[in-house]
Enzyme design. Structure first.
Site, PDB file in Angstrom:
ATOM      1  CD  GLU A 284      45.685  25.531  16.579  1.00  0.00           C
ATOM      2  OE1 GLU A 284      45.362  25.341  17.772  1.00  0.00           O
ATOM      3  OE2 GLU A 284      44.858  25.607  15.653  1.00  0.00           O
TER       4      GLU A 284
ATOM      5  CB  SER B 168      51.711  26.740  15.202  1.00  0.00           C
ATOM      6  OG  SER B 168      50.314  26.654  15.054  1.00  0.00           O
TER       7      SER B 168
ATOM      8  CE1 TYR C  54      50.971  21.099  15.208  1.00  0.00           C
ATOM      9  CE2 TYR C  54      50.054  23.219  15.866  1.00  0.00           C
ATOM     10  CZ  TYR C  54      50.806  22.456  14.988  1.00  0.00           C
ATOM     11  OH  TYR C  54      51.396  23.057  13.905  1.00  0.00           O
TER      12      TYR C  54
END
Length: 325
Positions: A128, A126, A152
């Site tokens: 992120e 990801s 996350y």
């Protein structure tokens, strides 16, 4: 010989599109689903292909069941898409997020190493993971430092690195797709794009009178899930295992998203927007814009759906659902 694929998280947005994509190429598709108490919605995204997909109850936190299913199915390809996928909620359930998103990937990799090193493994990494790191030209790419700012992102970073580690340590084909934000009409309505579109349609039909939001000034690189599952397949079926950023290279603020949606419906978002600190993250990720040059050059991938086309698809879906309520 028919190719077998196992998709963890097959009932999610990406899993359902990937299953459709692979079925069109005559793959034998198996998928893992988690048991929950509302069976009517558990596999709704794959209802249209349910007769052609074999699902198995499992959870990434249950290594024994993963081993048993992988041994039974004997797939050539595993796409690890299952996750606790909501970034803000990861602050509320950090241990669970770490167990699923981080250690879950390790469990699958361990099963591959113990059973068949010939299985190819794709890890859904990801954007992120980059956190607040951006290169000087305003992009994030494979070489950009990664300093995640959420549980996350931290869990995904562990899965990313353990995938790279097992690739080198055991010589298996294990690859990462570092996917930037990607949406579709199948996106759950507690994610910002779907929430904005759904609420705007509700306001249009008098079913709501305000849109409650958190940070409007964070920037994201949004693509379409249908484009991104094509990238997943290219990554896993390439000649060499590697790691690739998958992105559109365009960044927009949440405020721009909201403005576009309301404008398309003939409304001014400023008349309906309310900001609520409950929807703010403890630590915000301000800016994401991906450079997908590597996958474009090496695997000949490029996004096909524009941002406006994506929003139009989502508007059409929610309009059809709410028009007669």
């Amino acid at each position: 010989m028919t190719k077998k694929v196992l998709i963890t998280g097959i009932a999610g947005q990406d899993g359902s599109y990937l299953a459709e994509h692979l079925l069109a190429s005559n793959y034998e598709v198996h998928g893992l689903v988690r048991r929950n108490s509302v069976p009517e919605h558990q596999e709704s995204r794959i209802d249209s292909i349910s007769e052609n997909v074999q699902t198995h109850y499992a959870d990434l936190t249950d290594a024994n069941t993963l081993n048993r299913i992988i041994d039974s199915v004997q797939p050539q390809y595993i796409y690890n898409l299952a996750a606790q996928s909501h970034v803000r909620i990861s602050f509320e359930i950090p241990s669970f997020t770490g167990a699923v998103n981080g250690l879950g990937a390790l469990s699958v990799l361990e099963s591959i190493v113990r059973q068949s090193a010939d299985i190819r493994f794709y890890q859904a990494s990801s954007s992120e993971m980059f956190g607040d790191c951006v290169d000087d030209d305003g992009f994030q790419r494979e070489t950009t430092p990664m300093h995640p700012v959420s549980p996350y992102g931290c869990a995904k970073l562990y899965a990313y690195h353990i995938t790279r580690n097992y690739r080198k340590a055991y010589g298996i084909f294990a690859a990462n797709g570092i996917l930037f934000n990607h949406e579709s009409p199948r996106r759950g309505s507690n994610f910002v794009t779907s929430k904005v579109v759904k609420t705007a349609i509700q306001i249009k039909y008098g079913l709501a009178n305000k849109l409650v939001m958190g940070n409007l000034d964070s920037y994201r690189d949004w693509g379409h899930s249908r484009d991104y599952v094509r990238a997943m397949r290219l990554i896993l079926e390439s000649d060499n295992a590697d790691d690739y950023v998958v992105a559109t290279g365009e960044s927009r603020s949440v405020r721009e998203l909201v403005d576009l949606v309301f404008t398309k419906l003939g409304m001014n978002y400023k008349d309906y927007i309310v900001q609520d600190p409950r929807f703010l993250r403890p630590q915000e990720l301000p800016y994401l814009k991906g450079d997908a040059s590597k996958i474009k050059q090496k695997l000949n991938w490029k996004p096909e759906v524009t941002f406006e086309e994506l929003i139009d698809e989502m508007l059409e879906l929610w309009d059809s659902k709410l028009r007669f309520n």
